[in-house]
Design a protein around this motif. Structure first.
Motif, mmCIF file in Angstrom:
data_model
loop_
_atom_site.group_PDB
_atom_site.id
_atom_site.type_symbol
_atom_site.label_atom_id
_atom_site.label_comp_id
_atom_site.label_asym_id
_atom_site.label_seq_id
_atom_site.Cartn_x
_atom_site.Cartn_y
_atom_site.Cartn_z
ATOM 1 N N MET A 1 0.840 -1.173 0.000
ATOM 2 C CA MET A 1 0.000 0.000 0.000
ATOM 3 C C MET A 1 0.888 1.240 0.000
ATOM 4 O O MET A 1 2.026 1.205 0.402
ATOM 5 C CB MET A 1 -0.909 0.000 1.230
ATOM 6 C CG MET A 1 -1.854 -1.197 1.294
ATOM 7 S SD MET A 1 -2.939 -1.334 -0.106
ATOM 8 C CE MET A 1 -4.404 -0.619 0.535
ATOM 9 N N ALA A 2 0.311 2.325 -0.457
ATOM 10 C CA ALA A 2 1.039 3.588 -0.541
ATOM 11 C C ALA A 2 0.196 4.688 0.086
ATOM 12 O O ALA A 2 -1.031 4.619 0.087
ATOM 13 C CB ALA A 2 1.334 3.923 -1.999
ATOM 14 N N MET A 3 0.865 5.686 0.595
ATOM 15 C CA MET A 3 0.177 6.818 1.212
ATOM 16 C C MET A 3 0.091 7.968 0.208
ATOM 17 O O MET A 3 1.047 8.232 -0.530
ATOM 18 C CB MET A 3 0.917 7.293 2.464
ATOM 19 C CG MET A 3 0.942 6.277 3.591
ATOM 20 S SD MET A 3 -0.641 6.074 4.431
ATOM 21 C CE MET A 3 -0.782 7.635 5.260
ATOM 22 N N PHE A 4 -1.049 8.643 0.236
ATOM 23 C CA PHE A 4 -1.279 9.821 -0.600
ATOM 24 C C PHE A 4 -1.935 10.903 0.230
ATOM 25 O O PHE A 4 -2.831 10.618 1.032
ATOM 26 C CB PHE A 4 -2.181 9.474 -1.796
ATOM 27 C CG PHE A 4 -1.491 8.588 -2.783
ATOM 28 C CD1 PHE A 4 -0.788 9.127 -3.850
ATOM 29 C CD2 PHE A 4 -1.507 7.215 -2.620
ATOM 30 C CE1 PHE A 4 -0.116 8.305 -4.742
ATOM 31 C CE2 PHE A 4 -0.843 6.383 -3.506
ATOM 32 C CZ PHE A 4 -0.149 6.932 -4.566
ATOM 33 N N ALA A 5 -1.452 12.121 0.047
ATOM 34 C CA ALA A 5 -2.071 13.286 0.669
ATOM 35 C C ALA A 5 -2.985 13.920 -0.371
ATOM 36 O O ALA A 5 -2.556 14.230 -1.482
ATOM 37 C CB ALA A 5 -0.997 14.283 1.107
ATOM 38 N N VAL A 6 -4.243 14.072 -0.007
ATOM 39 C CA VAL A 6 -5.223 14.710 -0.878
ATOM 40 C C VAL A 6 -5.573 16.048 -0.243
ATOM 41 O O VAL A 6 -6.043 16.090 0.890
ATOM 42 C CB VAL A 6 -6.496 13.854 -1.040
ATOM 43 C CG1 VAL A 6 -7.509 14.558 -1.923
ATOM 44 C CG2 VAL A 6 -6.145 12.476 -1.583
ATOM 45 N N GLU A 7 -5.307 17.119 -0.967
ATOM 46 C CA GLU A 7 -5.597 18.449 -0.454
ATOM 47 C C GLU A 7 -6.716 19.076 -1.262
ATOM 48 O O GLU A 7 -6.625 19.198 -2.477
ATOM 49 C CB GLU A 7 -4.358 19.335 -0.528
ATOM 50 C CG GLU A 7 -4.593 20.691 0.085
ATOM 51 C CD GLU A 7 -3.353 21.569 0.078
ATOM 52 O OE1 GLU A 7 -3.454 22.707 0.556
ATOM 53 O OE2 GLU A 7 -2.293 21.128 -0.401
ATOM 54 N N TYR A 8 -7.787 19.432 -0.559
ATOM 55 C CA TYR A 8 -8.892 20.165 -1.171
ATOM 56 C C TYR A 8 -8.708 21.648 -0.876
ATOM 57 O O TYR A 8 -8.325 22.011 0.232
ATOM 58 C CB TYR A 8 -10.226 19.731 -0.561
ATOM 59 C CG TYR A 8 -10.797 18.442 -1.075
ATOM 60 C CD1 TYR A 8 -10.102 17.608 -1.948
ATOM 61 C CD2 TYR A 8 -12.053 18.034 -0.678
ATOM 62 C CE1 TYR A 8 -10.654 16.431 -2.408
ATOM 63 C CE2 TYR A 8 -12.615 16.852 -1.130
ATOM 64 C CZ TYR A 8 -11.907 16.055 -1.988
ATOM 65 O OH TYR A 8 -12.450 14.884 -2.449
ATOM 66 N N THR A 9 -8.971 22.471 -1.860
ATOM 67 C CA THR A 9 -8.951 23.919 -1.685
ATOM 68 C C THR A 9 -10.373 24.433 -1.846
ATOM 69 O O THR A 9 -11.064 24.059 -2.791
ATOM 70 C CB THR A 9 -8.034 24.588 -2.735
ATOM 71 O OG1 THR A 9 -6.721 24.027 -2.614
ATOM 72 C CG2 THR A 9 -7.974 26.085 -2.531
ATOM 73 N N TYR A 10 -10.807 25.258 -0.908
ATOM 74 C CA TYR A 10 -12.168 25.799 -0.902
ATOM 75 C C TYR A 10 -12.156 27.316 -1.039
ATOM 76 O O TYR A 10 -11.180 27.975 -0.690
ATOM 77 C CB TYR A 10 -12.874 25.485 0.412
ATOM 78 C CG TYR A 10 -12.984 24.040 0.783
ATOM 79 C CD1 TYR A 10 -13.117 23.037 -0.168
ATOM 80 C CD2 TYR A 10 -12.985 23.665 2.115
ATOM 81 C CE1 TYR A 10 -13.244 21.711 0.204
ATOM 82 C CE2 TYR A 10 -13.126 22.346 2.487
ATOM 83 C CZ TYR A 10 -13.253 21.369 1.536
ATOM 84 O OH TYR A 10 -13.386 20.064 1.902
ATOM 85 N N SER A 11 -13.273 27.850 -1.507
ATOM 86 C CA SER A 11 -13.470 29.294 -1.522
ATOM 87 C C SER A 11 -14.897 29.586 -1.090
ATOM 88 O O SER A 11 -15.737 28.683 -0.993
ATOM 89 C CB SER A 11 -13.225 29.871 -2.923
ATOM 90 O OG SER A 11 -14.292 29.508 -3.782
ATOM 91 N N ASP A 12 -15.189 30.845 -0.862
ATOM 92 C CA ASP A 12 -16.540 31.252 -0.475
ATOM 93 C C ASP A 12 -17.558 30.902 -1.557
ATOM 94 O O ASP A 12 -18.720 30.644 -1.254
ATOM 95 C CB ASP A 12 -16.584 32.749 -0.179
ATOM 96 C CG ASP A 12 -15.811 33.108 1.085
ATOM 97 O OD1 ASP A 12 -15.537 32.202 1.901
ATOM 98 O OD2 ASP A 12 -15.480 34.299 1.249
ATOM 99 N N ALA A 13 -17.133 30.879 -2.807
ATOM 100 C CA ALA A 13 -18.053 30.613 -3.918
ATOM 101 C C ALA A 13 -18.667 29.220 -3.853
ATOM 102 O O ALA A 13 -19.763 29.001 -4.373
ATOM 103 C CB ALA A 13 -17.331 30.800 -5.251
ATOM 104 N N THR A 14 -17.974 28.266 -3.221
ATOM 105 C CA THR A 14 -18.480 26.894 -3.154
ATOM 106 C C THR A 14 -18.987 26.520 -1.759
ATOM 107 O O THR A 14 -19.362 25.370 -1.529
ATOM 108 C CB THR A 14 -17.390 25.902 -3.596
ATOM 109 O OG1 THR A 14 -16.224 26.092 -2.778
ATOM 110 C CG2 THR A 14 -17.024 26.076 -5.061
#
Length: 94
Positions: A1-14
């Motif tokens: 298995m492998a590790m992955f970092a998932v980064e979400y970016t948010y703004s006021d529009a969403t």
């Protein structure tokens, strides 16, 4: 298995769309925590996004999994970045 970092970016529009679909998103994540594919998850304290740590076979599996997120097909976030991660020390190493 492998590790992955998932980064979400948010703004006021969403923000309104995220608020509406957050229960489905969190229920989905909860199932992944239970089966071991999500090792940790949570929003940035400033509200600008979130981090999800995945433990999956490879990058293709990470991308396929994240495409199933209830946030993904509805554009609830502004950007998604998936990066392979090698934990060297601490809770996720080993």
């Amino acid at each position: 298995m492998a590790m992955f970092a998932v980064e979400y970016t948010y703004s006021d529009a969403t923000a309104a769309a995220r608020d509406e679909h957050r229960p489905k998103h969190r229920a989905w994540l909860s199932g992944l925590v239970e089966d071991g594919r999500v090792r940790a998850t949570g929003p940035w304290t400033d509200g600008s996004g979130a981090l999800i740590l995945l433990d999956v076979a490879d990058e293709a599996a990470a991308r396929d999994l994240m495409a199933q997120d209830p946030f993904a097909p509805r554009g609830r976030g502004d950007a998604v970045r998936i990066t392979a991660w090698t934990p060297v020390m601490g809770a996720f190493s080993g």
